[in-house]
Design a protein around this motif. Structure first.
Motif, PDB file in Angstrom:
ATOM      1  N   LEU A  21       0.791  -1.237   0.000  1.00  0.00           N
ATOM      2  CA  LEU A  21       0.000   0.000   0.000  1.00  0.00           C
ATOM      3  C   LEU A  21       0.822   1.284   0.000  1.00  0.00           C
ATOM      4  CD1 LEU A  21      -2.746  -1.024   2.615  1.00  0.00           C
ATOM      5  CD2 LEU A  21      -2.925  -1.025   0.118  1.00  0.00           C
ATOM      6  N   SER A  22       2.126   1.192   0.236  1.00  0.00           N
ATOM      7  CA  SER A  22       2.900   2.411   0.470  1.00  0.00           C
ATOM      8  C   SER A  22       3.807   2.775  -0.693  1.00  0.00           C
ATOM      9  CB  SER A  22       3.747   2.253   1.741  1.00  0.00           C
ATOM     10  OG  SER A  22       3.023   2.656   2.861  1.00  0.00           O
ATOM     11  N   ASN A  25       7.812   3.259  -0.597  1.00  0.00           N
ATOM     12  CA  ASN A  25       8.387   2.353   0.399  1.00  0.00           C
ATOM     13  C   ASN A  25       8.720   1.067  -0.358  1.00  0.00           C
ATOM     14  OD1 ASN A  25       8.528   0.209   2.232  1.00  0.00           O
ATOM     15  ND2 ASN A  25       7.015   1.094   3.637  1.00  0.00           N
ATOM     16  N   SER A  28       7.652  -2.405   1.050  1.00  0.00           N
ATOM     17  CA  SER A  28       6.204  -2.657   0.945  1.00  0.00           C
ATOM     18  C   SER A  28       5.850  -3.057  -0.481  1.00  0.00           C
ATOM     19  CB  SER A  28       5.437  -1.396   1.372  1.00  0.00           C
ATOM     20  OG  SER A  28       4.176  -1.299   0.770  1.00  0.00           O
ATOM     21  N   ASN A 100       5.488   6.677  13.811  1.00  0.00           N
ATOM     22  CA  ASN A 100       4.579   7.555  13.064  1.00  0.00           C
ATOM     23  C   ASN A 100       3.312   7.905  13.844  1.00  0.00           C
ATOM     24  OD1 ASN A 100       5.556   5.306  10.654  1.00  0.00           O
ATOM     25  ND2 ASN A 100       6.116   7.466  10.462  1.00  0.00           N
ATOM     26  N   HIS A 127      -4.193   4.345   3.797  1.00  0.00           N
ATOM     27  CA  HIS A 127      -4.308   3.320   4.851  1.00  0.00           C
ATOM     28  C   HIS A 127      -3.768   3.811   6.179  1.00  0.00           C
ATOM     29  CE1 HIS A 127      -0.130   2.626   3.585  1.00  0.00           C
ATOM     30  NE2 HIS A 127       0.053   1.898   4.654  1.00  0.00           N
ATOM     31  N   ARG A 128      -2.920   4.833   6.148  1.00  0.00           N
ATOM     32  CA  ARG A 128      -2.363   5.352   7.396  1.00  0.00           C
ATOM     33  C   ARG A 128      -3.157   6.550   7.911  1.00  0.00           C
ATOM     34  NH1 ARG A 128       3.465   4.275   9.090  1.00  0.00           N
ATOM     35  NH2 ARG A 128       2.114   4.077  10.908  1.00  0.00           N
ATOM     36  N   ARG A 194       6.383  12.996   2.195  1.00  0.00           N
ATOM     37  CA  ARG A 194       5.230  12.856   3.097  1.00  0.00           C
ATOM     38  C   ARG A 194       5.186  13.912   4.203  1.00  0.00           C
ATOM     39  NH1 ARG A 194       4.254   6.672   5.001  1.00  0.00           N
ATOM     40  NH2 ARG A 194       5.133   5.530   3.271  1.00  0.00           N
ATOM     41  N   HIS A 230      10.809   8.147   4.902  1.00  0.00           N
ATOM     42  CA  HIS A 230      10.878   8.893   6.165  1.00  0.00           C
ATOM     43  C   HIS A 230      12.352   9.197   6.456  1.00  0.00           C
ATOM     44  CE1 HIS A 230       6.935   6.767   7.537  1.00  0.00           C
ATOM     45  NE2 HIS A 230       6.660   8.001   7.168  1.00  0.00           N
ATOM     46  N   ASP A 232      13.850   8.796   9.154  1.00  0.00           N
ATOM     47  CA  ASP A 232      14.470   7.782  10.024  1.00  0.00           C
ATOM     48  C   ASP A 232      14.952   6.559   9.252  1.00  0.00           C
ATOM     49  OD1 ASP A 232      12.170   6.266   9.621  1.00  0.00           O
ATOM     50  OD2 ASP A 232      11.490   6.348  11.715  1.00  0.00           O
ATOM     51  N   ASN A 341       7.661  -4.895   5.290  1.00  0.00           N
ATOM     52  CA  ASN A 341       6.745  -3.798   4.971  1.00  0.00           C
ATOM     53  C   ASN A 341       7.428  -2.442   5.177  1.00  0.00           C
ATOM     54  OD1 ASN A 341       4.211  -4.115   3.847  1.00  0.00           O
ATOM     55  ND2 ASN A 341       3.269  -4.812   5.754  1.00  0.00           N
ATOM     56  N   CYS A 347      11.225   2.200  13.430  1.00  0.00           N
ATOM     57  CA  CYS A 347       9.813   2.454  13.076  1.00  0.00           C
ATOM     58  C   CYS A 347       8.880   1.921  14.139  1.00  0.00           C
ATOM     59  CB  CYS A 347       9.448   1.756  11.776  1.00  0.00           C
ATOM     60  SG  CYS A 347      10.398   2.268  10.363  1.00  0.00           S
TER      61      CYS A 347
HETATM   62  O1  SUG Z   1       4.207   4.049   6.310  1.00  0.00           O
HETATM   63  N1  SUG Z   1       4.566   0.605   5.748  1.00  0.00           N
HETATM   64  C1  SUG Z   1       4.836   1.768   6.568  1.00  0.00           C
HETATM   65  C2  SUG Z   1       6.208   1.662   7.169  1.00  0.00           C
HETATM   66  C3  SUG Z   1       6.428   2.738   8.188  1.00  0.00           C
HETATM   67  C4  SUG Z   1       7.843   2.811   8.618  1.00  0.00           C
HETATM   68  N2  SUG Z   1       7.984   3.800   9.593  1.00  0.00           N
HETATM   69  C5  SUG Z   1       9.056   4.576   9.753  1.00  0.00           C
HETATM   70  N3  SUG Z   1       9.999   4.663   8.839  1.00  0.00           N
HETATM   71  N4  SUG Z   1       9.142   5.266  10.825  1.00  0.00           N
HETATM   72  C6  SUG Z   1       4.698   3.050   5.753  1.00  0.00           C
HETATM   73  O2  SUG Z   1       5.107   3.077   4.601  1.00  0.00           O
HETATM   74  C7  SUG Z   1       3.144  -0.871   4.435  1.00  0.00           C
HETATM   75  C8  SUG Z   1       1.765  -1.440   4.487  1.00  0.00           C
HETATM   76  C9  SUG Z   1       1.397  -2.259   3.274  1.00  0.00           C
HETATM   77  O3  SUG Z   1       1.991  -2.101   2.229  1.00  0.00           O
HETATM   78  O4  SUG Z   1       0.460  -3.065   3.389  1.00  0.00           O
HETATM   79  C10 SUG Z   1       3.326   0.343   5.327  1.00  0.00           C
HETATM   80  O5  SUG Z   1       2.377   1.026   5.624  1.00  0.00           O
END
Ligand code: SUG
Length: 416
Positions: A21-22, A25, A28, A100, A127-128, A194, A230, A232, A341, A347
């Motif tokens: 979903l991201s 990333n 993910s 987060n 989703h977040r 973001r 991010h 971090d 993910n 995180c």
């Molecule tokens: O927001 N992954 C999160 C990972 C968050 C990592 N956090 C930090 N770096 N602090 C995101 O991208 C994946 C969910 C999915 O693909 O189903 C996800 O939301």
């Protein structure tokens, strides 16, 4: 007890899955469609918490949020059958990444002498974006003591805010006034930036930070474009030490100078791109580490096993340890289910600097409570979730009952 740093890890929820979903990333995206193992994931997260407890550190936790999220689906007039991505969003266990959840300013930094927390709106990813109302409810339970804490709603969704993942605090010691650094993005090539600067500015105002001890630093657009969604993912700070990739910031020299000007004791450990490329840093998640001050006074870096096993990263870490710099120990932990993910050790935790006696004790971990949580996970968390199961009414019942069992075991049913 004194003011210490407490790491609040997100307990990995029973609906943990890989839906890709991201955007931006890379982990993910590359694990989209894989079978996930929620029970093993949650036990890995718990083992990381126990590892930190065994180091003599204070440890807390936050609970998984209600999933599937009926409130989210009804707000968009959906019942979960329309669009697999929306259904997956409503099932996402993404609140596990509590870095987060909020931005936190300890009492020593704020005008009213309270620790301030602002929930992150996480608007860039649908989703977040559904997380924060339930997150803020939980933060208000854990940090209910109004003499010591102020918990703010998320800033309006016109400004993207990703919470502590884009915020660093440097200080001489946890209890002394700190320099708060908000890292924002402007562009990231094909990927979204973001964190917006206006969100950081709003949080700094809400928290009553001293402008002389607040910095707004731009993330390197190339880092975002390479998958550092991010800050971090490319930098981490603890007390006087900043551990950063050479390409983390748009203006590295200016950033280091601004930090040193405000915090003369700062020690900046820069990993050069010719030793560890941005791609290696992002693949291995070297910087998505917990940089911790141990009771002995030494600093330790808790990294994912992926970083320890990466040949070039390992060579750099071995050289760093031999050089007797400020980071004296490197401790790998296995959080592979979360890593797939894009969520490494950093995180999975939200740092709150306070006296543990000010926190609702139901959110603090000790050995007995770790065993209790382990028993609930082992009995109730699904062993595996394949993509085709997301949306299944039977699995939804299992996920709901699993969370309920955890709330009951921890005496936190008010968050049902
Ligand atoms: O927001 N992954 C999160 C990972 C968050 C990592 N956090 C930090 N770096 N602090 C995101 O991208 C994946 C969910 C999915 O693909 O189903 C996800 O939301």
């Amino acid at each position: 007890m004194a003011v210490v740093e407490i790491n609040f890890d997100g307990i990995i929820g029973p609906s943990h899955n890989y839906a890709g979903l991201s955007l931006g990333n890379l982990a993910s995206a590359s694990h989209a469609g894989d079978v996930a193992y929620p029970r093993a994931a949650a036990l890995q997260g718990l083992a990381k918490m126990r590892h930190n407890l065994a180091l003599g550190l204070a440890q807390g936790f936050l609970l998984p949020l209600p999933r599937p999220n009926a409130r989210f689906l009804s707000a968009i007039g959906a019942d979960g059958s329309e669009n697999p991505r929306l259904t997956a969003a409503a099932w996402s266990a993404s609140s596990m990444w509590t870095a987060n959840a909020a931005t936190v300013s300890p009492a020593a930094d704020t005008a009213d002498g309270r620790c301030h927390l602002t929930a992150a709106n996480l608007v860039t990813m649908p989703h977040r974006s559904q997380e924060w109302p339930d997150t803020v409810r939980q933060l208000r339970a854990a940090f209910a003591n109004a003499e010591h804490f102020a918990v703010h709603d998320a800033v309006p969704p016109c400004f993207g805010d990703e919470g502590a993942a884009n915020h660093m605090r440097m200080c001489a010691g946890h209890a002394s006034p700190g320099l708060e650094i908000f890292v924002y993005g402007t562009t990231g090539g094909a990927f979204p930036a973001r964190q917006h600067v206006e969100a950081g500015r709003a949080v700094a105002r809400l928290h009553g930070l001293d402008p002389a001890r607040t910095l707004f630093v731009e993330q390197n657009p190339d880092a975002i474009a390479a998958g550092a969604f991010h800050n971090d993912v490319v930098a981490v700070a603890n007390e006087r030490v900043l551990f950063t990739h050479e390409l983390a910031f748009a203006d590295p020299a200016g950033t280091y100078a601004a930090i040193r000007e405000r915090l003369p004791e700062a020690e900046i450990v820069v990993v050069p791109a010719d030793a560890v490329s941005l791609a290696d840093a992002i693949k291995s998640y070297l910087f998505n580490a917990q940089l911790l001050s141990l009771p002995s006074g030494e600093m330790a870096l808790v990294i994912p096993t992926e970083a320890w096993e990466h040949v070039r990263v390992r060579a750099w870490l071995d050289a760093m340890l031999a050089s007797n710099g400020p980071i004296r120990r490197v401790l790998p932990v296995d959080v592979r289910q979360s890593m797939a993910n894009g969520g490494g050790p950093a995180c999975l935790r939200l740092r709150v600097v306070t006296d543990p006696a000010t926190v609702d004790p139901r959110f603090l971990l000790d050995a007995a409570k770790a065993s209790l949580i382990e028993a609930v996970i082992t009995e109730h968390w699904p062993e595996s979730i394949a993509p085709a199961q997301i949306g299944s009414p039977e699995l939804a019942q299992t996920v709901i009952a699993a969370r309920r069992a955890l709330l009951e075991a921890l005496d936190l049913t008010e968050l049902a």
